[in-house]
Design a protein around this motif. Structure first.
Motif, PDB file in Angstrom:
ATOM      1  N   THR A 159       0.817  -1.266   0.547  1.00  0.00           N
ATOM      2  CA  THR A 159       0.032  -0.385  -0.046  1.00  0.00           C
ATOM      3  C   THR A 159       0.787   1.433   0.079  1.00  0.00           C
ATOM      4  OG1 THR A 159      -0.375   0.003   2.408  1.00  0.00           O
ATOM      5  CG2 THR A 159      -1.941  -1.348   0.940  1.00  0.00           C
ATOM      6  N   ASP A 160       2.061   1.136   0.527  1.00  0.00           N
ATOM      7  CA  ASP A 160       2.579   2.173   0.680  1.00  0.00           C
ATOM      8  C   ASP A 160       4.847   2.231   1.485  1.00  0.00           C
ATOM      9  OD1 ASP A 160       2.682   4.093   3.865  1.00  0.00           O
ATOM     10  OD2 ASP A 160       2.709   5.298   2.435  1.00  0.00           O
ATOM     11  N   MET A 161       5.494   3.480   1.130  1.00  0.00           N
ATOM     12  CA  MET A 161       6.683   2.912   0.904  1.00  0.00           C
ATOM     13  C   MET A 161       6.984   2.937   2.567  1.00  0.00           C
ATOM     14  SD  MET A 161       9.547   2.002   0.110  1.00  0.00           S
ATOM     15  CE  MET A 161      10.201   1.663  -1.635  1.00  0.00           C
ATOM     16  N   GLU A 162       6.626   4.147   2.910  1.00  0.00           N
ATOM     17  CA  GLU A 162       6.514   3.732   4.178  1.00  0.00           C
ATOM     18  C   GLU A 162       5.910   2.783   5.677  1.00  0.00           C
ATOM     19  OE1 GLU A 162       4.652   7.315   7.874  1.00  0.00           O
ATOM     20  OE2 GLU A 162       5.431   7.750   5.433  1.00  0.00           O
ATOM     21  N   GLN A 163       5.048   2.022   5.127  1.00  0.00           N
ATOM     22  CA  GLN A 163       4.246   1.586   5.667  1.00  0.00           C
ATOM     23  C   GLN A 163       5.369   0.221   5.486  1.00  0.00           C
ATOM     24  OE1 GLN A 163       0.827   0.587   4.811  1.00  0.00           O
ATOM     25  NE2 GLN A 163       0.471  -1.919   5.243  1.00  0.00           N
ATOM     26  N   ALA A 164       5.470  -0.702   4.216  1.00  0.00           N
ATOM     27  CA  ALA A 164       7.041  -0.796   3.965  1.00  0.00           C
ATOM     28  C   ALA A 164       7.800  -1.152   4.614  1.00  0.00           C
ATOM     29  CB  ALA A 164       7.380  -1.381   2.228  1.00  0.00           C
ATOM     30  N   TRP A 165       8.636   0.614   4.707  1.00  0.00           N
ATOM     31  CA  TRP A 165       9.472   0.818   6.052  1.00  0.00           C
ATOM     32  C   TRP A 165       9.043  -0.302   7.144  1.00  0.00           C
ATOM     33  CZ3 TRP A 165      14.370   1.960   4.340  1.00  0.00           C
ATOM     34  CH2 TRP A 165      15.517   2.055   5.100  1.00  0.00           C
ATOM     35  N   GLN A 166       8.491   0.638   7.660  1.00  0.00           N
ATOM     36  CA  GLN A 166       8.433   0.376   9.037  1.00  0.00           C
ATOM     37  C   GLN A 166       7.857  -1.700   9.258  1.00  0.00           C
ATOM     38  OE1 GLN A 166       4.347   1.413  10.264  1.00  0.00           O
ATOM     39  NE2 GLN A 166       4.333   0.543  12.279  1.00  0.00           N
ATOM     40  N   VAL A 167       7.138  -2.228   8.110  1.00  0.00           N
ATOM     41  CA  VAL A 167       7.158  -3.374   8.569  1.00  0.00           C
ATOM     42  C   VAL A 167       8.651  -4.112   8.356  1.00  0.00           C
ATOM     43  CG1 VAL A 167       6.522  -5.982   7.492  1.00  0.00           C
ATOM     44  CG2 VAL A 167       4.905  -3.870   7.763  1.00  0.00           C
ATOM     45  N   ALA A 168       9.541  -3.261   7.659  1.00  0.00           N
ATOM     46  CA  ALA A 168      11.062  -4.130   7.690  1.00  0.00           C
ATOM     47  C   ALA A 168      11.433  -3.622   8.843  1.00  0.00           C
ATOM     48  CB  ALA A 168      11.875  -3.625   6.471  1.00  0.00           C
ATOM     49  N   GLU A 169      11.595  -2.848   9.035  1.00  0.00           N
ATOM     50  CA  GLU A 169      12.529  -2.685  10.748  1.00  0.00           C
ATOM     51  C   GLU A 169      11.624  -3.307  11.860  1.00  0.00           C
ATOM     52  OE1 GLU A 169      13.610   1.069  13.573  1.00  0.00           O
ATOM     53  OE2 GLU A 169      12.361   1.694  11.720  1.00  0.00           O
ATOM     54  N   GLN A 221       6.793 -16.320  12.865  1.00  0.00           N
ATOM     55  CA  GLN A 221       5.575 -15.360  12.585  1.00  0.00           C
ATOM     56  C   GLN A 221       5.367 -14.042  13.110  1.00  0.00           C
ATOM     57  OE1 GLN A 221       3.211 -15.631  17.148  1.00  0.00           O
ATOM     58  NE2 GLN A 221       3.205 -17.476  17.160  1.00  0.00           N
ATOM     59  N   ALA A 222       6.823 -12.918  12.677  1.00  0.00           N
ATOM     60  CA  ALA A 222       6.762 -11.981  11.993  1.00  0.00           C
ATOM     61  C   ALA A 222       6.704 -11.589  10.444  1.00  0.00           C
ATOM     62  CB  ALA A 222       8.161 -10.973  13.274  1.00  0.00           C
ATOM     63  N   LEU A 223       7.549 -12.621  10.046  1.00  0.00           N
ATOM     64  CA  LEU A 223       8.089 -13.260   9.042  1.00  0.00           C
ATOM     65  C   LEU A 223       6.648 -13.461   7.857  1.00  0.00           C
ATOM     66  CD1 LEU A 223      11.777 -14.972   9.273  1.00  0.00           C
ATOM     67  CD2 LEU A 223      10.845 -12.442   8.647  1.00  0.00           C
ATOM     68  N   GLU A 224       6.093 -14.233   8.537  1.00  0.00           N
ATOM     69  CA  GLU A 224       4.932 -14.492   8.269  1.00  0.00           C
ATOM     70  C   GLU A 224       3.762 -13.105   7.826  1.00  0.00           C
ATOM     71  OE1 GLU A 224       4.265 -18.363   9.958  1.00  0.00           O
ATOM     72  OE2 GLU A 224       6.118 -19.374   8.921  1.00  0.00           O
ATOM     73  N   CYS A 225       3.873 -12.665   8.725  1.00  0.00           N
ATOM     74  CA  CYS A 225       2.335 -11.810   8.681  1.00  0.00           C
ATOM     75  C   CYS A 225       2.155 -11.197   7.442  1.00  0.00           C
ATOM     76  CB  CYS A 225       2.890 -10.524  10.240  1.00  0.00           C
ATOM     77  SG  CYS A 225       2.536 -10.902  11.436  1.00  0.00           S
ATOM     78  N   ASN A 226       1.316 -10.204   6.894  1.00  0.00           N
ATOM     79  CA  ASN A 226       1.097  -9.365   5.752  1.00  0.00           C
ATOM     80  C   ASN A 226       1.644  -8.576   5.249  1.00  0.00           C
ATOM     81  OD1 ASN A 226      -0.417  -8.769   2.957  1.00  0.00           O
ATOM     82  ND2 ASN A 226      -1.711  -9.450   3.232  1.00  0.00           N
ATOM     83  N   PRO A 227       2.260  -7.667   4.677  1.00  0.00           N
ATOM     84  CA  PRO A 227       3.135  -6.164   5.264  1.00  0.00           C
ATOM     85  C   PRO A 227       1.806  -5.415   5.225  1.00  0.00           C
ATOM     86  CG  PRO A 227       4.134  -7.370   3.553  1.00  0.00           C
ATOM     87  CD  PRO A 227       3.106  -7.943   4.735  1.00  0.00           C
TER      88      PRO A 227
END
Length: 177
Positions: free
Chosen positions: A2-12, A43-49
């Protein structure tokens, strides 16, 4: 995505969960605690970002792991807060995985194939004995630029740098077996 900021948050969050779970699993004397830490990281890796609720779940996993690591804070290998540039590099590695998983199969296949060509050409050039230091530096620089272009999904730039690497190979491997 949905959004690069959200992807960055999930990656962090994924990076933090991996770091904390690895520390707890390695340094805890309690095998059950170590197993739980590994499971939480998985579980954290498997969560849908793409899912806000899943991001909140990852955040809760990180808090749980931080609480679990709290009593080990005086351990000599307790994970310290890295410098900002180091944090960016570590998070970017997780971000690449998140973004890559959202690409169509054709794009992932192209990236893998291009990376293979880059690696083969790069390693062949590095093995040339008569390469002067200026050309060797060009080889490393061009390979680095191509790899960055691949990481960013920039097909034109990656192909341009691959072509430059091949030109270096043609012009400097003449007469070598």
């Amino acid at each position: 995505m949905t959004d690069m900021e959200q992807a960055w948050q999930v990656a962090e969050l994924r990076w933090r969960s991996n770091t904390l779970s690895a520390f707890v699993a390695a340094c805890s004397r309690d095998e059950e605690r170590a197993r739980q830490a590994r499971e939480l990281a998985q579980q954290a890796l498997e969560c849908n970002p793409d899912d806000i609720e899943a991001i909140q779940e990852i955040q809760e996993i990180v808090w749980t792991l931080a609480d679990s690591a709290e009593d080990l804070a005086d351990h000599p290998h307790y994970p310290s807060e890295p410098r900002p540039d180091e944090t960016d590099r570590l998070v970017r590695d997780h971000l690449k995985d998140i973004l890559r998983n959202h690409l169509p199969t054709e794009a992932r296949d192209w990236m893998s194939g291009t990376q293979l060509f880059l690696d083969v050409d790069f390693h062949a050039l590095r093995q040339l004995p008569a390469l002067d230091s200026r050309v060797r530096e060009d080889v490393f620089y061009t390979y680095g630029r191509a790899t960055m272009a691949l990481d960013l999904g920039n097909r034109q730039a990656a192909e341009r740098e691959l072509e430059r690497l091949r030109e270096l190979s043609k012009s400097h491997s003449k007469g070598t077996p």
